[in-house]
Design a protein around this motif. Structure first.
Motif, mmCIF file in Angstrom:
data_model
loop_
_atom_site.group_PDB
_atom_site.id
_atom_site.type_symbol
_atom_site.label_atom_id
_atom_site.label_comp_id
_atom_site.label_asym_id
_atom_site.label_seq_id
_atom_site.Cartn_x
_atom_site.Cartn_y
_atom_site.Cartn_z
ATOM 1 N N ARG A 2 43.600 70.520 -31.844
ATOM 2 C CA ARG A 2 42.727 69.650 -32.643
ATOM 3 C C ARG A 2 43.496 68.943 -33.746
ATOM 4 O O ARG A 2 43.261 67.761 -34.019
ATOM 5 N N ARG A 50 34.111 67.333 -30.413
ATOM 6 C CA ARG A 50 33.895 67.430 -31.862
ATOM 7 C C ARG A 50 35.020 66.749 -32.654
ATOM 8 O O ARG A 50 34.804 66.302 -33.762
ATOM 9 N N SER A 99 33.840 72.970 -39.049
ATOM 10 C CA SER A 99 35.147 73.332 -38.499
ATOM 11 C C SER A 99 36.275 72.754 -39.356
ATOM 12 O O SER A 99 36.353 71.557 -39.603
ATOM 13 N N GLN A 159 39.321 72.773 -38.398
ATOM 14 C CA GLN A 159 40.232 72.063 -37.497
ATOM 15 C C GLN A 159 39.817 70.602 -37.381
ATOM 16 O O GLN A 159 40.639 69.695 -37.435
ATOM 17 N N ARG A 161 38.237 76.323 -44.718
ATOM 18 C CA ARG A 161 39.594 76.281 -45.289
ATOM 19 C C ARG A 161 40.048 74.856 -45.624
ATOM 20 O O ARG A 161 39.717 73.912 -44.920
ATOM 21 N N ILE A 181 35.552 83.328 -40.914
ATOM 22 C CA ILE A 181 35.263 82.999 -39.514
ATOM 23 C C ILE A 181 36.073 83.842 -38.521
ATOM 24 O O ILE A 181 35.549 84.274 -37.502
ATOM 25 N N GLU A 232 29.338 79.477 -33.991
ATOM 26 C CA GLU A 232 30.701 79.007 -33.685
ATOM 27 C C GLU A 232 31.546 80.080 -32.974
ATOM 28 O O GLU A 232 32.479 79.769 -32.251
ATOM 29 N N LYS A 254 35.019 80.299 -29.540
ATOM 30 C CA LYS A 254 36.383 80.649 -29.939
ATOM 31 C C LYS A 254 37.189 80.963 -28.663
ATOM 32 O O LYS A 254 36.803 80.554 -27.578
#
Ligand code: S3P
Length: 425
Positions: free
Chosen positions: A99, A127, A168, A170, A198, A303, A327, A331
């Protein structure tokens, strides 16, 4: 390969860890866009980061490893015409490589095709593709959402207002990276997030000038997601403690430690310093734990630790509940389903929910959960499940078999050896 993880009565020790995986990925990937050399120390040696290193090498980054230092030089990276042969970049098992690379490639003119392993090939890519398309990038996912992903990049982007509905990090990072190539006169990109995750990319970009070196050397703090297994294990045993040294203390990453404290464990966070990211030591001691409720707004800060929390909840007094964690189903595996299957094999009372789970804890600090050696926990080649099930095995009466143990190399090579050293009795 199956591994037999034996039980424990007491754990303890002092450990430091390889650099944080998320920050390692970002520094490696961003080197593609830098016209000078950077020096990284404590770069993660895990498989996922190696995948990012191989991808940037293929794009022309010169990588040198000297002792504990990794030097990355992007000054020879070339752009290509948009009708040249596509460059294939293999992203292995790594969602972060895949990503974030999309964002990097939006800034580097050329044709690219991104591929991945079986697990990554099933994970959603639209996404990332959707906001990048709005930024003017020609990006196509196969079968509407998956790999291979084809990118024809002009190396120039437009600004957007982006609502990050999955929270997300990412996807947010891909948009932030693609914004480095905004056409002249474009306003800055705006990112709207309800529950921010993050923020490593934004922090790094504040430190970096693409053309001229500002800071050329980065020490990467220890990975709090790797350290979490040792913190979690210490919390589960009486008379046990662990001292985790030089760990990344970014607020968006230490939700797990805060929850552990709320559940009753003794958790001391000692801040050492703050450079581009804060870091310090974390000391965890086992105490009687109580159940807890975790909601969606808290999930982004923990997460990658939710499965481990599920294991810890199984030994806390009363009912624990996790919601807003849908979510986890996209994964490296469906982590909600896999966790619940594993817990049920040990007769732990639990229930799967569409966006989380409920667990009735057994409250056993001074003892273990009845098990037999023939129970095989399936971790579906998912490193975080495998490492979490090993912590469950420590609290079982006779140890447990765990499948696909080699998958821990994805984020934590040497995990099982470390765990062996951690067992005191
Ligand atoms: C990561 C973000 C998270 C996390 C992953 C690493 C990152 O994924 O689960 O392990 O480095 O940005 P999402 O962005 O899909 O939540």
């Amino acid at each position: 390969m199956q591994i037999f993880q034996k039980p424990a009565n007491k754990v303890g020790g002092e450990f430091s860890f390889d650099g944080d995986k998320s920050i390692s990925h970002r520094l490696v990937l961003i080197s593609v866009l830098l016209r000078y050399e950077i020096c990284l120390s404590n770069l993660s040696r895990c498989e996922d980061v190696k995948t990012s290193l191989k991808a940037v090498q293929k794009l022309g980054v010169r990588v040198r490893e000297i002792g504990d230092f990794t030097y990355l030089d992007g000054s020879e990276v070339k752009e290509h015409s948009t009708d040249s042969e596509p460059i294939e970049l293999y992203c292995g098992n790594s969602g972060t490589t895949a990503r974030l690379l999309c964002g990097i490639l939006a800034c580097l003119k050329g044709n690219y095709i991104l591929t991945g392993d079986e697990s990554l090939s099933k994970r959603p890519m639209e996404r990332v593709a959707q906001p990048l398309r709005r930024m003017g990038v020609d990006i196509t996912c196969s079968n509407n959402d998956c790999f291979p992903v084809i990118i024809k990049s002009t190396g120039k982007t437009k600004s957007i207002i982006f609502e990050n509905i999955t929270n997300s990090a990412q996807v947010k990072s891909a948009v932030e990276l693609a914004s480095l190539a905004l056409c002249k006169g474009e306003p800055p990109t705006q990112i709207i997030e309800t529950n921010p995750g993050r923020d490593h990319t934004a922090r790094l970009l504040k430190q970096i000038n693409l053309k001229q070196p500002v800071i050329k050397s980065f020490t990467i703090p220890g990975d709090p997601s790797s350290a979490a297994y040792f913190a979690g294990a210490a919390a589960l045993f009486n008379n046990s403690s662990v001292n985790l040294k030089n760990i990344l203390l970014n607020k968006s990453r230490i939700g797990f430690y805060e929850i552990l404290q709320k559940m009753g464990a003794e958790v001391e966070i000692i801040s050492n310093n703050s450079t581009y990211e804060p870091y310090g030591d974390i000391v965890v001691k086992g105490k009687k734990l109580r159940g807890i409720t975790i909601t969606g707004d808290q999930i982004p800060t923990m997460i990658d630790e939710v499965v481990l929390l599920g294991i810890i909840m199984s030994f806390a007094d009363g009912i624990s509940e996790v919601s807003g964690a849908r979510e986890l189903r996209v994964k490296e595996s469906d982590r909600i389903a896999a966790l619940i299957i594993g817990l049920k094999q040990l007769n732990i009372i639990c229930e799967e929910r569409e966006d989380g789970f409920v667990i009735k804890g057994q409250n056993i600090l001074n003892g273990s959960l009845k098990s037999n050696e023939n129970i095989l926990l399936k971790c579906f080649n998912d490193h975080r499940l495998c490492m979490s099930f090993a912590i469950l095995a420590l609290k079982s009466s006779n140890g447990l078999l765990i499948s696909d143990s080699e998958c821990v190399n994805i984020s934590f090579p040497g995990y099982f050896e470390r765990l062996k050293n951690f067992i005191l009795e």
